[in-house]
Design a protein around this motif. Structure first.
Motif, PDB file in Angstrom:
ATOM      1  N   LEU A  68     -38.137   8.720  18.570  1.00 45.66           N
ATOM      2  CA  LEU A  68     -39.000   9.888  18.566  1.00 45.66           C
ATOM      3  C   LEU A  68     -38.227  11.200  18.633  1.00 45.66           C
ATOM      4  CD1 LEU A  68     -41.943   8.658  20.823  1.00 45.66           C
ATOM      5  CD2 LEU A  68     -41.750   8.563  18.359  1.00 45.66           C
ATOM      6  N   PRO A  69     -37.145  11.267  19.399  1.00 47.54           N
ATOM      7  CA  PRO A  69     -36.387  12.521  19.397  1.00 47.54           C
ATOM      8  C   PRO A  69     -35.876  12.933  18.021  1.00 47.54           C
ATOM      9  CG  PRO A  69     -35.785  11.236  21.315  1.00 47.54           C
ATOM     10  CD  PRO A  69     -36.649  10.361  20.449  1.00 47.54           C
ATOM     11  N   ILE A  70     -35.645  11.973  17.144  1.00 45.26           N
ATOM     12  CA  ILE A  70     -35.192  12.317  15.790  1.00 45.26           C
ATOM     13  C   ILE A  70     -36.275  13.103  15.065  1.00 45.26           C
ATOM     14  CG2 ILE A  70     -34.578  11.360  13.536  1.00 45.26           C
ATOM     15  CD1 ILE A  70     -33.209   9.069  15.102  1.00 45.26           C
ATOM     16  N   TYR A  71     -37.524  12.659  15.196  1.00 39.80           N
ATOM     17  CA  TYR A  71     -38.623  13.385  14.561  1.00 39.80           C
ATOM     18  C   TYR A  71     -38.756  14.782  15.150  1.00 39.80           C
ATOM     19  CZ  TYR A  71     -39.932   8.805  12.745  1.00 39.80           C
ATOM     20  OH  TYR A  71     -39.930   7.597  12.124  1.00 39.80           O
ATOM     21  N   LEU A  72     -38.583  14.872  16.453  1.00 42.55           N
ATOM     22  CA  LEU A  72     -38.645  16.186  17.104  1.00 42.55           C
ATOM     23  C   LEU A  72     -37.571  17.118  16.573  1.00 42.55           C
ATOM     24  CD1 LEU A  72     -39.208  15.167  20.823  1.00 42.55           C
ATOM     25  CD2 LEU A  72     -40.878  16.188  19.288  1.00 42.55           C
ATOM     26  N   SER A  73     -36.399  16.562  16.358  1.00 46.97           N
ATOM     27  CA  SER A  73     -35.275  17.401  15.940  1.00 46.97           C
ATOM     28  C   SER A  73     -35.502  18.051  14.587  1.00 46.97           C
ATOM     29  CB  SER A  73     -33.978  16.594  15.931  1.00 46.97           C
ATOM     30  OG  SER A  73     -33.989  15.640  14.899  1.00 46.97           O
ATOM     31  N   VAL A  74     -36.324  17.443  13.750  1.00 44.87           N
ATOM     32  CA  VAL A  74     -36.619  18.042  12.445  1.00 44.87           C
ATOM     33  C   VAL A  74     -37.989  18.720  12.427  1.00 44.87           C
ATOM     34  CG1 VAL A  74     -35.078  16.551  11.136  1.00 44.87           C
ATOM     35  CG2 VAL A  74     -37.443  15.838  11.498  1.00 44.87           C
ATOM     36  N   GLY A  75     -38.634  18.803  13.586  1.00 49.76           N
ATOM     37  CA  GLY A  75     -39.874  19.556  13.708  1.00 49.76           C
ATOM     38  C   GLY A  75     -41.135  18.829  13.276  1.00 49.76           C
ATOM     39  N   LEU A  76     -41.085  17.497  13.214  1.00 45.21           N
ATOM     40  CA  LEU A  76     -42.264  16.743  12.805  1.00 45.21           C
ATOM     41  C   LEU A  76     -43.122  16.389  14.016  1.00 45.21           C
ATOM     42  CD1 LEU A  76     -40.730  14.239  10.256  1.00 45.21           C
ATOM     43  CD2 LEU A  76     -42.102  16.267   9.751  1.00 45.21           C
ATOM     44  N   PRO A  77     -44.399  16.710  13.987  1.00 45.15           N
ATOM     45  CA  PRO A  77     -45.296  16.241  15.052  1.00 45.15           C
ATOM     46  C   PRO A  77     -45.356  14.716  15.021  1.00 45.15           C
ATOM     47  CG  PRO A  77     -46.316  17.997  13.790  1.00 45.15           C
ATOM     48  CD  PRO A  77     -45.077  17.587  13.049  1.00 45.15           C
ATOM     49  N   ILE A 116     -43.157   5.519  26.360  1.00 42.65           N
ATOM     50  CA  ILE A 116     -43.422   6.830  25.757  1.00 42.65           C
ATOM     51  C   ILE A 116     -44.013   7.778  26.796  1.00 42.65           C
ATOM     52  CG2 ILE A 116     -44.852   8.033  24.046  1.00 42.65           C
ATOM     53  CD1 ILE A 116     -44.400   5.590  22.209  1.00 42.65           C
ATOM     54  N   SER A 117     -44.919   7.270  27.629  1.00 46.10           N
ATOM     55  CA  SER A 117     -45.533   8.110  28.672  1.00 46.10           C
ATOM     56  C   SER A 117     -44.513   8.574  29.703  1.00 46.10           C
ATOM     57  CB  SER A 117     -46.657   7.343  29.373  1.00 46.10           C
ATOM     58  OG  SER A 117     -47.683   7.076  28.456  1.00 46.10           O
ATOM     59  N   HIS A 118     -43.450   7.815  29.874  1.00 44.02           N
ATOM     60  CA  HIS A 118     -42.390   8.217  30.804  1.00 44.02           C
ATOM     61  C   HIS A 118     -41.695   9.497  30.321  1.00 44.02           C
ATOM     62  CE1 HIS A 118     -39.107   7.818  33.681  1.00 44.02           C
ATOM     63  NE2 HIS A 118     -38.269   8.047  32.669  1.00 44.02           N
ATOM     64  N   TYR A 119     -41.526   9.619  29.020  1.00 41.36           N
ATOM     65  CA  TYR A 119     -40.779  10.741  28.451  1.00 41.36           C
ATOM     66  C   TYR A 119     -41.655  11.891  27.944  1.00 41.36           C
ATOM     67  CZ  TYR A 119     -36.737   7.707  28.619  1.00 41.36           C
ATOM     68  OH  TYR A 119     -35.725   6.887  29.054  1.00 41.36           O
ATOM     69  N   PHE A 120     -42.904  11.589  27.617  1.00 41.53           N
ATOM     70  CA  PHE A 120     -43.766  12.600  27.003  1.00 41.53           C
ATOM     71  C   PHE A 120     -45.095  12.706  27.728  1.00 41.53           C
ATOM     72  CE2 PHE A 120     -41.053  10.896  23.643  1.00 41.53           C
ATOM     73  CZ  PHE A 120     -40.508  12.049  23.126  1.00 41.53           C
ATOM     74  N   ASN A 121     -45.605  13.940  27.827  1.00 46.67           N
ATOM     75  CA  ASN A 121     -46.930  14.180  28.386  1.00 46.67           C
ATOM     76  C   ASN A 121     -47.989  13.946  27.315  1.00 46.67           C
ATOM     77  OD1 ASN A 121     -45.839  15.007  30.874  1.00 46.67           O
ATOM     78  ND2 ASN A 121     -45.552  17.075  30.100  1.00 46.67           N
ATOM     79  N   ASP A 122     -49.222  13.789  27.757  1.00 49.21           N
ATOM     80  CA  ASP A 122     -50.318  13.516  26.824  1.00 49.21           C
ATOM     81  C   ASP A 122     -50.512  14.611  25.789  1.00 49.21           C
ATOM     82  OD1 ASP A 122     -50.801  11.126  28.070  1.00 49.21           O
ATOM     83  OD2 ASP A 122     -52.561  11.807  29.165  1.00 49.21           O
ATOM     84  N   ASP A 123     -50.226  15.844  26.144  1.00 50.38           N
ATOM     85  CA  ASP A 123     -50.478  16.949  25.217  1.00 50.38           C
ATOM     86  C   ASP A 123     -49.307  17.220  24.260  1.00 50.38           C
ATOM     87  OD1 ASP A 123     -48.778  17.950  27.187  1.00 50.38           O
ATOM     88  OD2 ASP A 123     -49.666  19.950  27.125  1.00 50.38           O
ATOM     89  N   LYS A 183     -35.455  19.983  25.380  1.00 51.46           N
ATOM     90  CA  LYS A 183     -35.406  18.970  26.439  1.00 51.46           C
ATOM     91  C   LYS A 183     -34.554  17.770  26.021  1.00 51.46           C
ATOM     92  CE  LYS A 183     -38.578  15.945  28.975  1.00 51.46           C
ATOM     93  NZ  LYS A 183     -39.978  15.572  29.166  1.00 51.46           N
ATOM     94  N   PHE A 184     -34.674  17.347  24.760  1.00 52.26           N
ATOM     95  CA  PHE A 184     -33.976  16.159  24.290  1.00 52.26           C
ATOM     96  C   PHE A 184     -32.745  16.465  23.446  1.00 52.26           C
ATOM     97  CE2 PHE A 184     -38.283  14.534  25.084  1.00 52.26           C
ATOM     98  CZ  PHE A 184     -37.965  13.492  25.936  1.00 52.26           C
TER      99      PHE A 184
END
Length: 85
Positions: free
Chosen positions: A1-10, A19-26, A66-67
């Protein structure tokens, strides 16, 4: 998932403990993996309400920091140091 974040993909994903450990619901788009219609409904919702997409993209900017490897590498090195002692 951090890879998708790094390129700006929702991110659209199922909810899990990991996943819940690393990310909030929103911060991510979630769907029910037992109900494929929930994925269809979510995609339809995003297609109709583009603001949802923009909100997640703005959240992703915060999550990228964060990541970012510059931040995570210190944790990784510390873990390796602790394990090697």
């Amino acid at each position: 998932l951090p890879i998708y974040l790094s390129v700006g993909l929702p991110i659209i994903t199922i909810k899990s403990k990991t996943i819940s450990h690393y990310f909030n619901d929103d911060e991510l788009f979630y769907y029910d993996n037992c109900d494929m219609n929930s994925l269809v409904k979510l995609i339809d919702r995003i297609m109709v309400d583009h603001n949802l997409l923009f909100e997640k993209r703005n959240k992703n900017k915060e999550l990228r920091e964060k990541f970012a490897w510059q931040n995570e590498k210190h944790k990784y090195v510390q873990l390796l140091t602790e394990l090697s002692n």
